[in-house]
Design an enzyme around this catalytic site. Structure first.
Site, PDB file in Angstrom:
ATOM      1  N   GLU A  57      36.086  48.336  49.049  1.00  0.00           N
ATOM      2  CA  GLU A  57      35.265  48.616  49.994  1.00  0.00           C
ATOM      3  C   GLU A  57      35.502  47.767  51.030  1.00  0.00           C
ATOM      4  O   GLU A  57      35.451  46.496  50.802  1.00  0.00           O
ATOM      5  CB  GLU A  57      33.765  48.392  49.708  1.00  0.00           C
TER       6      GLU A  57
ATOM      7  N   CYS B 106      29.967  45.252  58.131  1.00  0.00           N
ATOM      8  CA  CYS B 106      31.051  46.223  58.058  1.00  0.00           C
ATOM      9  C   CYS B 106      30.814  47.490  58.894  1.00  0.00           C
ATOM     10  O   CYS B 106      32.034  48.157  59.038  1.00  0.00           O
ATOM     11  CB  CYS B 106      31.364  46.488  56.547  1.00  0.00           C
TER      12      CYS B 106
HETATM   13  P1  NAD Z   1      37.520  38.616  52.455  1.00  0.00           P
HETATM   14  O1  NAD Z   1      38.508  39.409  52.271  1.00  0.00           O
HETATM   15  O2  NAD Z   1      37.873  37.095  52.975  1.00  0.00           O
HETATM   16  O3  NAD Z   1      36.781  37.841  50.753  1.00  0.00           O
HETATM   17  C1  NAD Z   1      36.284  38.768  50.072  1.00  0.00           C
HETATM   18  C2  NAD Z   1      36.199  38.041  48.869  1.00  0.00           C
HETATM   19  O4  NAD Z   1      37.258  38.074  48.335  1.00  0.00           O
HETATM   20  C3  NAD Z   1      35.665  36.737  48.693  1.00  0.00           C
HETATM   21  O5  NAD Z   1      34.713  36.732  47.509  1.00  0.00           O
HETATM   22  C4  NAD Z   1      36.812  36.019  48.479  1.00  0.00           C
HETATM   23  O6  NAD Z   1      36.884  34.654  47.994  1.00  0.00           O
HETATM   24  C5  NAD Z   1      37.746  37.073  47.614  1.00  0.00           C
HETATM   25  N1  NAD Z   1      38.978  36.695  47.750  1.00  0.00           N
HETATM   26  C6  NAD Z   1      39.943  36.243  48.625  1.00  0.00           C
HETATM   27  N2  NAD Z   1      41.128  36.419  48.318  1.00  0.00           N
HETATM   28  C7  NAD Z   1      41.398  36.940  47.127  1.00  0.00           C
HETATM   29  C8  NAD Z   1      42.405  37.189  46.265  1.00  0.00           C
HETATM   30  N3  NAD Z   1      43.496  37.000  46.473  1.00  0.00           N
HETATM   31  N4  NAD Z   1      42.099  37.905  44.991  1.00  0.00           N
HETATM   32  C9  NAD Z   1      40.860  38.226  44.888  1.00  0.00           C
HETATM   33  N5  NAD Z   1      39.860  37.695  45.658  1.00  0.00           N
HETATM   34  C10 NAD Z   1      39.945  37.101  46.834  1.00  0.00           C
HETATM   35  O7  NAD Z   1      36.246  39.141  53.076  1.00  0.00           O
HETATM   36  P2  NAD Z   1      34.903  38.244  53.762  1.00  0.00           P
HETATM   37  O8  NAD Z   1      35.352  37.620  55.005  1.00  0.00           O
HETATM   38  O9  NAD Z   1      34.366  37.401  52.621  1.00  0.00           O
HETATM   39  O10 NAD Z   1      33.988  39.464  54.149  1.00  0.00           O
HETATM   40  C11 NAD Z   1      34.239  40.282  55.467  1.00  0.00           C
HETATM   41  C12 NAD Z   1      34.982  41.481  55.245  1.00  0.00           C
HETATM   42  O11 NAD Z   1      34.122  42.364  54.315  1.00  0.00           O
HETATM   43  C13 NAD Z   1      34.881  42.396  56.277  1.00  0.00           C
HETATM   44  O12 NAD Z   1      36.135  42.746  56.724  1.00  0.00           O
HETATM   45  C14 NAD Z   1      33.738  43.347  56.190  1.00  0.00           C
HETATM   46  O13 NAD Z   1      33.989  44.586  56.969  1.00  0.00           O
HETATM   47  C15 NAD Z   1      34.111  43.607  54.927  1.00  0.00           C
HETATM   48  N6  NAD Z   1      32.846  44.254  54.271  1.00  0.00           N
HETATM   49  C16 NAD Z   1      32.847  45.348  53.785  1.00  0.00           C
HETATM   50  C17 NAD Z   1      31.794  46.065  53.198  1.00  0.00           C
HETATM   51  C18 NAD Z   1      31.898  47.678  52.727  1.00  0.00           C
HETATM   52  O14 NAD Z   1      30.795  47.996  52.140  1.00  0.00           O
HETATM   53  N7  NAD Z   1      33.038  48.287  52.901  1.00  0.00           N
HETATM   54  C19 NAD Z   1      30.509  45.532  53.125  1.00  0.00           C
HETATM   55  C20 NAD Z   1      30.521  44.105  53.581  1.00  0.00           C
HETATM   56  C21 NAD Z   1      31.767  43.475  54.042  1.00  0.00           C
END
Ligand code: NAD
Length: 487
Positions: free
Chosen positions: A232, A266
């Site tokens: 997602e 998102c």
């Molecule tokens: P991010 O990708 O920076 O981090 C998301 C999660 O992944 C965090 O818990 C982070 O610690 C972890 N992470 C980071 N690097 C990783 C790796 N190499 N391996 C495994 N895990 C890792 O995203 P963010 O800044 O926390 O969130 C914002 C993003 O999320 C935006 O793009 C938003 O649109 C999206 N989002 C999508 C939905 C949906 O349902 N489609 C809902 C909410 C947010």
């Protein structure tokens, strides 16, 4: 033991301190979860429903406490936090109530060739599901995986965002009160390395919500062990205003869809395509209302700060690029970025190839573009590599337009409504990801279909034996030709 702090994004005060789970600690959590999964799986749907209902009730009773914590740790106004909790509670209720019907064993018809068989399908839990969550909706977003994975009979190891671990811990603590026997829902805290460790720790499925860039790393890590993933990601959701729309309602929805939660949504509205006939009026109403919306630190503000400093840089870059390439700000402008806040910004005349139109901004900014008609709007909406949600305002053609938009969800004459209907699957296409949370599809996402067929009596025409009669294949081929071969 290494630790990290989660901090109030406005004051910088420490909200709480957490352990950084390394590979060994994450691995140990998954081993414990596997024992818990066995126990939870054997409880059956009815008892799991009872436990999930207890969890839901406790969250509902204490939602004020949780919304306050969300305000301190993520910066969002208390009312927004409360709404998020309300949605999450509804999702737990739906998943708990429907798991047995959607996933339980049911008979299926045997079809023409195997009338002597009795067939069933059921959806069995994977075992241990890893859930990696973002910070922007620290309750609602992970709940789309947690509630559905748990209702399907899995244990879950949850890694919340390092920006919102206290909210994650609160949810896990309430679950442990309802299910004290085993660590069915457990918490591992940390940043990218902890998330990467969870991908490699032997979970049976990994549900990731976050940015598209991180999703690719998660998939690559999970590919090493063929661990299935639910992805997602972000979006660049558009709102279309057709000629017969209620323009004031469309402007109000676009404003809230774009600016609430500081645009860090998102499924937030980031682009508007308004047809020529209503464009001027739409921009007039929108600018008028947008100038009255203000972010602030108070729990009652319209919206709060940007949760992370990096996000401010993205907003600055997108504004810079749009204004340098001919875009005009009709509300706010470059000076609207005053860390940690961003005042509402409405941009017009922004070329379609600008980052403000093509990339996820994740800030309280909106581009409004004039289009000839709804067909041009659909073409431009669909040019995005993202495809999460969408909104359409109009009458005669609105539903048709909603169906033609390349996205996982769309609402007509409202924004984000689909997120509050638990029966509707939620997820994206393209760079917004794949797989679905919520609804029956969301339950099945966390279970494997298991097919069983039992022979009730020996078939009159035996096909699967070396001793079959030469006439057998001819007889069955004749039957199939008769039933299916007609023109
Ligand atoms: P991010 O990708 O920076 O981090 C998301 C999660 O992944 C965090 O818990 C982070 O610690 C972890 N992470 C980071 N690097 C990783 C790796 N190499 N391996 C495994 N895990 C890792 O995203 P963010 O800044 O926390 O969130 C914002 C993003 O999320 C935006 O793009 C938003 O649109 C999206 N989002 C999508 C939905 C949906 O349902 N489609 C809902 C909410 C947010």
């Amino acid at each position: 033991m290494t630790t990290f702090d989660s901090r109030d994004p406005v004051t910088g005060d420490v909200v709480a301190t957490f352990r950084v789970y390394d590979d060994a600690a994450v691995g140990a959590a998954v081993v414990d979860a596997r024992r818990a999964a066995q126990w939870w799986g054997e409880l059956g749907f009815a008892e799991r429903r009872r436990r999930l209902t207890a969890w839901k009730s406790s969250i509902a009773r204490r939602m004020g406490e949780l919304a306050d914590l969300m305000h301190h740790e993520g910066g969002k106004p208390v009312a927004d936090g409360t709404l998020e909790v309300v949605l999450a509670v509804e999702h737990i209720a739906w998943a708990a109530a429907h798991a047995a019907d959607v996933l339980g064993r049911r008979r299926v018809r045997t079809g023409l060739l195997m009338p002597n068989q009795a067939c069933t399908v059921e959806y069995q839990p994977y075992g241990v599901v890893g859930v990696i969550g973002p910070w922007n909706y620290p309750v609602y977003t992970p709940m789309g995986s947690l509630a559905y994975a748990l209702a399907a009979g899995n244990a879950v190891v949850f890694k919340p965002s390092p920006h919102t671990p206290a909210v994650g811990r609160w949810l896990v603590d309430r679950f442990a009160e309802a299910v004290p026997e085993q660590p069915v829902l457990s918490l591992v805290t940390g940043a990218a390395d902890t998330g990467a460790a969870l991908c490699r720790a032997g979970v049976d499925k990994l549900a990731f919500t976050g940015s598209t860039g991180t999703a690719k790393k998660v998939m690559a890590a999970c590919a090493e062990t063929l661990t299935p993933v639910l992805i997602e990601c972000g979006g660049k959701d558009a709102l279309v205003v057709d000629a017969d729309a209620d323009v004031a309602a469309a402007a109000d929805a676009a404003l809230w869809g774009a600016m609430s939660n500081a645009g860090q949504t998102c499924i937030g509205i980031e682009r508007v395509y308004a047809v020529d006939a209503v464009y001027d009026e739409f921009v007039r109403v929108l600018t008028d209302r947008a100038s009255q919306v203000r972010p602030g630190p108070e729990p009652t503000a319209d919206y709060g700060p940007m949760t992370t400093p990096e996000q401010l840089d993205v907003v600055r870059r997108h504004l810079d690029d749009a204004l340098a390439r001919g875009g005009r700000a009709v509300v706010g402008g470059f000076a609207s970025v005053r860390a940690p806040y961003v005042d509402p910004v409405v941009l017009v005349d922004v070329p379609e190839e600008c980052a403000a139109v093509t990339e996820e901004t994740f800030g309280p900014t909106l581009t409004v573009t004039r289009v000839r008609d709804a067909d041009e709007a659909v073409r431009l909406v669909n040019a995005s590599r993202y495809g999460l949600g969408a909104a359409v305002f109009g009458q005669a053609r609105a539903v048709d337009i909603a169906h033609r938009i390349r996205s996982g969800m769309a609402s007509v004459n409202s924004v984000i409504a689909f997120a509050a209907v638990p029966a509707l699957p939620f997820g994206g296409v393209g760079d917004s990801g794949f797989g679905r949370m919520h609804g029956a599809d969301g339950l099945r996402e966390f279970a494997r279909p298991k097919s069983v067929t039992r022979q009730r009596f020996a078939a009159p025409i035996r096909l699967t034996t070396f001793r079959r009669h030469p006439m057998a294949v001819r007889a069955i081929a004749g039957l199939v030709r008769l039933v299916h071969g007609r023109r």
